[in-house]
Design an enzyme around this catalytic site. Sequence first.
Site, PDB file in Angstrom:
ATOM      1  N   THR A  66      49.006  46.501  37.883  1.00 59.90           N
ATOM      2  CA  THR A  66      48.632  45.108  37.631  1.00 59.90           C
ATOM      3  C   THR A  66      49.874  44.269  37.370  1.00 59.90           C
ATOM      4  OG1 THR A  66      47.100  43.693  36.414  1.00 59.90           O
ATOM      5  CG2 THR A  66      48.095  45.492  35.159  1.00 59.90           C
ATOM      6  N   LYS A  70      52.645  44.018  41.054  1.00 60.02           N
ATOM      7  CA  LYS A  70      51.885  44.213  42.298  1.00 60.02           C
ATOM      8  C   LYS A  70      52.724  44.034  43.575  1.00 60.02           C
ATOM      9  CE  LYS A  70      47.088  43.203  41.200  1.00 60.02           C
ATOM     10  NZ  LYS A  70      46.007  42.232  41.404  1.00 60.02           N
ATOM     11  N   ASP A 106      41.784  44.831  46.134  1.00 62.95           N
ATOM     12  CA  ASP A 106      41.195  43.537  45.760  1.00 62.95           C
ATOM     13  C   ASP A 106      40.341  42.922  46.883  1.00 62.95           C
ATOM     14  OD1 ASP A 106      42.086  43.508  43.159  1.00 62.95           O
ATOM     15  OD2 ASP A 106      43.934  42.420  43.602  1.00 62.95           O
ATOM     16  N   LEU A 228      37.682  34.253  39.858  1.00 58.49           N
ATOM     17  CA  LEU A 228      38.207  35.616  39.731  1.00 58.49           C
ATOM     18  C   LEU A 228      38.416  35.991  38.264  1.00 58.49           C
ATOM     19  CD1 LEU A 228      38.808  35.341  42.825  1.00 58.49           C
ATOM     20  CD2 LEU A 228      40.833  36.727  42.421  1.00 58.49           C
TER      21      LEU A 228
HETATM   22  P1  NAP Z   1      49.801  35.412  40.368  1.00 61.21           P
HETATM   23  O1  NAP Z   1      50.253  36.046  41.635  1.00 61.21           O
HETATM   24  O2  NAP Z   1      50.743  35.342  39.212  1.00 61.21           O
HETATM   25  O3  NAP Z   1      49.316  33.915  40.714  1.00 61.21           O
HETATM   26  C1  NAP Z   1      48.914  33.050  39.690  1.00 61.21           C
HETATM   27  C2  NAP Z   1      48.288  31.780  40.275  1.00 61.21           C
HETATM   28  O4  NAP Z   1      47.822  30.963  39.191  1.00 61.21           O
HETATM   29  C3  NAP Z   1      49.287  30.931  41.062  1.00 61.21           C
HETATM   30  O5  NAP Z   1      48.581  30.222  42.053  1.00 61.21           O
HETATM   31  C4  NAP Z   1      49.799  29.971  39.971  1.00 61.21           C
HETATM   32  O6  NAP Z   1      50.277  28.752  40.480  1.00 61.21           O
HETATM   33  C5  NAP Z   1      48.536  29.720  39.193  1.00 61.21           C
HETATM   34  N1  NAP Z   1      48.793  29.325  37.797  1.00 61.21           N
HETATM   35  C6  NAP Z   1      49.103  30.152  36.768  1.00 61.21           C
HETATM   36  N2  NAP Z   1      49.243  29.431  35.626  1.00 61.21           N
HETATM   37  C7  NAP Z   1      49.043  28.120  35.954  1.00 61.21           C
HETATM   38  C8  NAP Z   1      49.030  26.895  35.230  1.00 61.21           C
HETATM   39  N3  NAP Z   1      49.294  26.871  33.914  1.00 61.21           N
HETATM   40  N4  NAP Z   1      48.768  25.755  35.895  1.00 61.21           N
HETATM   41  C9  NAP Z   1      48.511  25.759  37.213  1.00 61.21           C
HETATM   42  N5  NAP Z   1      48.494  26.890  37.972  1.00 61.21           N
HETATM   43  C10 NAP Z   1      48.757  28.052  37.348  1.00 61.21           C
HETATM   44  O7  NAP Z   1      48.477  36.109  39.800  1.00 61.21           O
HETATM   45  P2  NAP Z   1      47.302  36.792  40.642  1.00 61.21           P
HETATM   46  O8  NAP Z   1      47.522  38.239  40.749  1.00 61.21           O
HETATM   47  O9  NAP Z   1      47.095  36.013  41.897  1.00 61.21           O
HETATM   48  O10 NAP Z   1      46.057  36.607  39.626  1.00 61.21           O
HETATM   49  C11 NAP Z   1      45.417  35.354  39.441  1.00 61.21           C
HETATM   50  C12 NAP Z   1      44.170  35.527  38.592  1.00 61.21           C
HETATM   51  O11 NAP Z   1      43.222  36.357  39.255  1.00 61.21           O
HETATM   52  C13 NAP Z   1      44.421  36.203  37.229  1.00 61.21           C
HETATM   53  O12 NAP Z   1      43.648  35.516  36.258  1.00 61.21           O
HETATM   54  C14 NAP Z   1      43.887  37.604  37.405  1.00 61.21           C
HETATM   55  O13 NAP Z   1      43.405  38.176  36.195  1.00 61.21           O
HETATM   56  C15 NAP Z   1      42.726  37.338  38.360  1.00 61.21           C
HETATM   57  N6  NAP Z   1      42.371  38.534  39.138  1.00 61.21           N
HETATM   58  C16 NAP Z   1      41.102  39.010  38.988  1.00 61.21           C
HETATM   59  C17 NAP Z   1      40.727  40.127  39.704  1.00 61.21           C
HETATM   60  C18 NAP Z   1      39.327  40.665  39.543  1.00 61.21           C
HETATM   61  O14 NAP Z   1      39.084  41.822  39.896  1.00 61.21           O
HETATM   62  N7  NAP Z   1      38.391  39.875  39.066  1.00 61.21           N
HETATM   63  C19 NAP Z   1      41.618  40.759  40.586  1.00 61.21           C
HETATM   64  C20 NAP Z   1      42.906  40.227  40.726  1.00 61.21           C
HETATM   65  C21 NAP Z   1      43.271  39.103  39.981  1.00 61.21           C
HETATM   66  P3  NAP Z   1      51.841  28.584  40.895  1.00 61.21           P
HETATM   67  O15 NAP Z   1      51.952  29.128  42.297  1.00 61.21           O
HETATM   68  O16 NAP Z   1      52.073  27.145  40.802  1.00 61.21           O
HETATM   69  O17 NAP Z   1      52.641  29.391  39.905  1.00 61.21           O
END
Ligand code: NAP
Length: 291
Positions: A66, A70, A106, A228
Amino acid sequence: MPNARTKLFGVIGDPVGHSLSPVLHNYFLKKYKLNAFYFAFRVVPANLEACVRGAWAMGLAGLNVTLPHKEKVVELVKFRSPEVNLLGVANTLSMREEGVAAFVTDPAGFMASVQPMQTHFRESRVVLFGAGGSARSVAYALSKMGTRELTIVNRTYDRALQLSRFCTEQLGFRKVSVLGMRDPGLNDHILGAQALVNATSIGMSPYVDYTPLYDFSAVSQNHFVYDLVYNPVWTVFLREAKKKGAKVQNGLDMLIYQGLESLQIWMNETYSIARNELNALRIQLSTELQT
Ligand code: NAP
């Protein structure tokens, strides 16, 4: 009781203290009567390579990966699934005699979680919030389910643009638009869409008062709205969308199905989960979130 044949699984991340994966996987291991245990390991970025090598050397059976590992982990393995090669992210490592193999579960998790709504996505337009690793996985899953047009809404424009190029060049979307989070044109895109998906971490605990969408006036009963995020179970995004009559779903089922997919990869077996068990598991995981 563990014995010399007990398999060891785990999740690596930083932080990892609030991960639901140990509860989820130990539920599966018990349910399918597997001689195995699953633990959470905090691994700081500087130790990732040593961790992957060490896990393989010690003969661990498999690991979930995680944040923040990743993407980086993809460079550290010997074998990659076609989806890992395409998406550039991995969340599942299988320790094989010849070396470590990486997979990403995912997209399958997302698709299985929206299975009852599959037809909603055929020939659809979707507004996707986020441009990180999971947004890429969701975009890929949407393309496989027949979504043709995508609007990517993200804080960092360049990252959204990068995902948009990937979506048109690699995933075959007919049209991809990129908007900022406060773009005045967003409502028009919402009106023309069948589904909205939040793949950002906005609204996730402890920042539970935030939402990726500020104006819900264009959201209606015609929309399927998916978050998500599953901690909290009811995000502001889902609560406000529900008030507007939309069908809503959180990320718990995706978490469950991506975990099940990992187990299938590790055990080279097919497992299923009945609807009533899914409900019981959702309740168990939601309760765990409150502890
Ligand atoms: P990531 O690669 O770090 O991407 C994070 C995303 O959120 C980017 O688009 C980022 O925008 C945006 N973001 C974060 N903080 C922000 C803020 N304060 N204001 C505006 N935009 C913000 O993370 P990820 O792996 O894609 O995960 C994203 C979410 O999905 C997490 O909450 C994770 O727990 C969830 N998730 C859930 C599952 C499930 O099985 N349900 C599976 C995978 C992930 P920028 O590009 O501008 O930084």
